[in-house]
Design a protein around this motif. Structure first.
Motif, PDB file in Angstrom:
ATOM      1  N   LYS A 114      82.945 111.150  -8.623  1.00 15.92           N
ATOM      2  CA  LYS A 114      84.284 110.603  -8.376  1.00 15.92           C
ATOM      3  C   LYS A 114      84.897 111.217  -7.113  1.00 15.92           C
ATOM      4  N   ASN A 115      84.766 112.542  -6.978  1.00 17.62           N
ATOM      5  CA  ASN A 115      85.308 113.229  -5.806  1.00 17.62           C
ATOM      6  C   ASN A 115      84.588 112.813  -4.531  1.00 17.62           C
ATOM      7  N   LEU A 116      83.268 112.668  -4.640  1.00 19.02           N
ATOM      8  CA  LEU A 116      82.478 112.250  -3.478  1.00 19.02           C
ATOM      9  C   LEU A 116      82.905 110.866  -3.005  1.00 19.02           C
ATOM     10  N   GLU A 117      83.109 109.979  -3.960  1.00 19.87           N
ATOM     11  CA  GLU A 117      83.546 108.622  -3.613  1.00 19.87           C
ATOM     12  C   GLU A 117      84.926 108.649  -2.963  1.00 19.87           C
ATOM     13  N   MET A 118      85.804 109.511  -3.478  1.00 17.39           N
ATOM     14  CA  MET A 118      87.150 109.654  -2.908  1.00 17.39           C
ATOM     15  C   MET A 118      87.078 110.142  -1.456  1.00 17.39           C
ATOM     16  N   VAL A 119      86.210 111.125  -1.204  1.00 18.81           N
ATOM     17  CA  VAL A 119      86.059 111.655   0.157  1.00 18.81           C
ATOM     18  C   VAL A 119      85.474 110.593   1.087  1.00 18.81           C
ATOM     19  N   TYR A 120      84.470 109.867   0.621  1.00 15.81           N
ATOM     20  CA  TYR A 120      83.873 108.809   1.445  1.00 15.81           C
ATOM     21  C   TYR A 120      84.881 107.693   1.747  1.00 15.81           C
ATOM     22  N   GLU A 121      85.769 107.460   0.788  1.00 17.67           N
ATOM     23  CA  GLU A 121      86.805 106.437   0.994  1.00 17.67           C
ATOM     24  C   GLU A 121      87.794 106.881   2.074  1.00 17.67           C
ATOM     25  N   LYS A 122      88.164 108.175   2.046  1.00 13.69           N
ATOM     26  CA  LYS A 122      89.094 108.712   3.053  1.00 13.69           C
ATOM     27  C   LYS A 122      88.430 108.859   4.417  1.00 13.69           C
ATOM     28  N   PHE A 123      87.124 109.157   4.391  1.00 17.79           N
ATOM     29  CA  PHE A 123      86.382 109.410   5.635  1.00 17.79           C
ATOM     30  C   PHE A 123      85.123 108.532   5.676  1.00 17.79           C
ATOM     31  N   PRO A 124      85.292 107.236   5.984  1.00 20.31           N
ATOM     32  CA  PRO A 124      84.134 106.325   5.990  1.00 20.31           C
ATOM     33  C   PRO A 124      83.009 106.790   6.915  1.00 20.31           C
ATOM     34  N   ARG A 125      83.376 107.497   7.987  1.00 20.41           N
ATOM     35  CA  ARG A 125      82.356 107.967   8.932  1.00 20.41           C
ATOM     36  C   ARG A 125      81.423 108.984   8.288  1.00 20.41           C
ATOM     37  N   LEU A 126      81.952 109.758   7.341  1.00 19.90           N
ATOM     38  CA  LEU A 126      81.099 110.735   6.650  1.00 19.90           C
ATOM     39  C   LEU A 126      80.072 110.020   5.766  1.00 19.90           C
ATOM     40  N   LYS A 127      80.491 108.917   5.189  1.00 20.64           N
ATOM     41  CA  LYS A 127      79.546 108.143   4.359  1.00 20.64           C
ATOM     42  C   LYS A 127      78.425 107.578   5.233  1.00 20.64           C
ATOM     43  N   GLU A 128      78.817 107.068   6.413  1.00 25.48           N
ATOM     44  CA  GLU A 128      77.814 106.522   7.344  1.00 25.48           C
ATOM     45  C   GLU A 128      76.826 107.598   7.779  1.00 25.48           C
ATOM     46  N   ARG A 129      77.309 108.825   7.909  1.00 24.80           N
ATOM     47  CA  ARG A 129      76.481 109.912   8.453  1.00 24.80           C
ATOM     48  C   ARG A 129      76.059 110.913   7.378  1.00 24.80           C
ATOM     49  N   ARG A 130      76.031 110.479   6.133  1.00 26.62           N
ATOM     50  CA  ARG A 130      75.830 111.435   5.037  1.00 26.62           C
ATOM     51  C   ARG A 130      74.490 112.175   5.110  1.00 26.62           C
ATOM     52  N   ASN A 131      73.481 111.569   5.744  1.00 28.50           N
ATOM     53  CA  ASN A 131      72.172 112.224   5.842  1.00 28.50           C
ATOM     54  C   ASN A 131      71.956 112.908   7.189  1.00 28.50           C
ATOM     55  N   GLN A 132      72.999 112.934   8.009  1.00 30.73           N
ATOM     56  CA  GLN A 132      72.912 113.532   9.344  1.00 30.73           C
ATOM     57  C   GLN A 132      73.248 115.023   9.267  1.00 30.73           C
ATOM     58  N   LEU A 133      72.581 115.832  10.098  1.00 32.36           N
ATOM     59  CA  LEU A 133      72.897 117.264  10.125  1.00 32.36           C
ATOM     60  C   LEU A 133      74.302 117.471  10.663  1.00 32.36           C
ATOM     61  N   ALA A 134      75.060 118.329   9.999  1.00 29.37           N
ATOM     62  CA  ALA A 134      76.469 118.530  10.361  1.00 29.37           C
ATOM     63  C   ALA A 134      76.622 119.024  11.800  1.00 29.37           C
ATOM     64  N   GLY A 135      75.652 119.817  12.259  1.00 24.55           N
ATOM     65  CA  GLY A 135      75.730 120.366  13.611  1.00 24.55           C
ATOM     66  C   GLY A 135      75.621 119.330  14.706  1.00 24.55           C
ATOM     67  N   THR A 136      75.165 118.134  14.364  1.00 23.18           N
ATOM     68  CA  THR A 136      75.012 117.064  15.366  1.00 23.18           C
ATOM     69  C   THR A 136      76.228 116.129  15.404  1.00 23.18           C
ATOM     70  N   ILE A 178      95.261 111.254   8.359  1.00 17.47           N
ATOM     71  CA  ILE A 178      94.543 111.592   7.126  1.00 17.47           C
ATOM     72  C   ILE A 178      95.290 112.678   6.347  1.00 17.47           C
ATOM     73  N   ILE A 179      95.863 113.656   7.069  1.00 19.63           N
ATOM     74  CA  ILE A 179      96.651 114.704   6.394  1.00 19.63           C
ATOM     75  C   ILE A 179      97.814 114.073   5.623  1.00 19.63           C
ATOM     76  N   GLU A 180      98.473 113.104   6.246  1.00 15.07           N
ATOM     77  CA  GLU A 180      99.575 112.404   5.570  1.00 15.07           C
ATOM     78  C   GLU A 180      99.064 111.648   4.338  1.00 15.07           C
ATOM     79  N   GLU A 181      97.884 111.040   4.448  1.00 11.32           N
ATOM     80  CA  GLU A 181      97.304 110.309   3.310  1.00 11.32           C
ATOM     81  C   GLU A 181      96.935 111.268   2.174  1.00 11.32           C
ATOM     82  N   VAL A 182      96.386 112.425   2.543  1.00  8.82           N
ATOM     83  CA  VAL A 182      96.032 113.445   1.544  1.00  8.82           C
ATOM     84  C   VAL A 182      97.286 113.887   0.801  1.00  8.82           C
ATOM     85  N   SER A 183      98.364 114.089   1.558  1.00  6.87           N
ATOM     86  CA  SER A 183      99.643 114.476   0.955  1.00  6.87           C
ATOM     87  C   SER A 183     100.175 113.376   0.039  1.00  6.87           C
ATOM     88  N   ALA A 184     100.105 112.145   0.509  1.00  2.75           N
ATOM     89  CA  ALA A 184     100.616 111.010  -0.276  1.00  2.75           C
ATOM     90  C   ALA A 184      99.839 110.819  -1.578  1.00  2.75           C
TER      91      ALA A 184
END
Length: 236
Positions: A114-136, A178-184
């Motif tokens: 549930k939390n993972l889905e929430m994060v992917y919803e807030k940050f669609p780019r992270l979902k697109e890059r979920r298998n990418q190394l963070a350093g890149t 995004i900070i405002e959305e997190v607060s809301a």
């Protein structure tokens, strides 16, 4: 009762006193900004509150419980998450693995999904890059990952240290939105930010730090229009 209450906080680096009795509070649902010049004690304040630095004196209370002497991992379990300055993602792990690290206090599989889905919803780019190394990832994407990782623990309060540092103006706007959305969505936010204008534009209240002291506090909208603040921090 305040969600987070900091009273007379004193921190030393060796013989040098970095915080000289700082007091402030954060109520549930607020965005609170800590602003000030480099060396004012903003980062030290967050590190002391989250247990990363020892306190010489003072108290930190979360939801009515004294957390002054608790280690960081226990503070996280009590509902506080920290997005550190410089993002500090695990560069050799994938985006997904970084997010998984953020959920180490939540071992329930359904809650994790549930939390993972929430994060992917807030940050669609992270979902697109979920298998990418963070350093890149780009700087902006790494900041999103650091925020997403912190949100995986379902914090009641999120402490953020310089989220706009080193980012392009487009990413800065996106991060603050995004900070405002997190607060809301119900998470309380304590924000340390060099970009005082941006911080005050989204905050409810703010505290101004100078050389380890709180020298001014008030509604963010009032401070945004304060002539001394404009001259000192807003470049006006």
């Amino acid at each position: 009762m305040a969600l987070l209450e900091v009273k007379d906080l004193q921190v030393y680096y060796g013989m040098i006193q970095a915080l000289k009795g700082i007091s402030f509070n954060v109520d549930k649902g607020e965005i609170i900004a800590l602003i000030g010049a480099n060396g004012a004690g903003k980062t030290t304040t967050l590190q002391a509150v989250t247990g990363l630095l020892p306190k010489k004196a003072g108290t930190v209370t979360l939801n009515g419980t004294d957390i002054t002497k608790l280690p960081p991992h226990k503070i996280v379990k009590m509902g506080m998450a920290h997005v550190p300055e410089g993002r500090r993602v695990f560069a050799r792990l994938t985006v997904y693995q970084n997010l998984n690290m953020g959920a180490y206090t939540k071992r329930d599989k359904d809650a994790f999904s549930k939390n993972l889905e929430m994060v992917y919803e807030k940050f669609p780019r992270l979902k697109e890059r979920r298998n990418q190394l963070a350093g890149t990832l780009s700087g902006g994407e790494q900041q999103m990952l650091a925020m997403g990782r912190a949100l995986m623990s379902q914090p009641g309060i999120l402490l953020m240290d310089e989220p706009s540092m080193g980012l392009s103006p487009i990413y800065v706007n996106e991060i603050f939105q995004i900070i405002e959305e997190v607060s809301a969505s119900g998470t309380t936010v304590l924000l340390v930010e060099q970009n005082a204008k941006k911080a005050l534009s989204i905050a409810d209240r703010a505290y101004v730090l100078e050389t380890g002291n709180v020298v001014l506090e008030g509604k963010a909208s009032d401070l945004l229009n304060d002539e001394s603040i404009k001259k000192a921090y807003l470049g006006e």
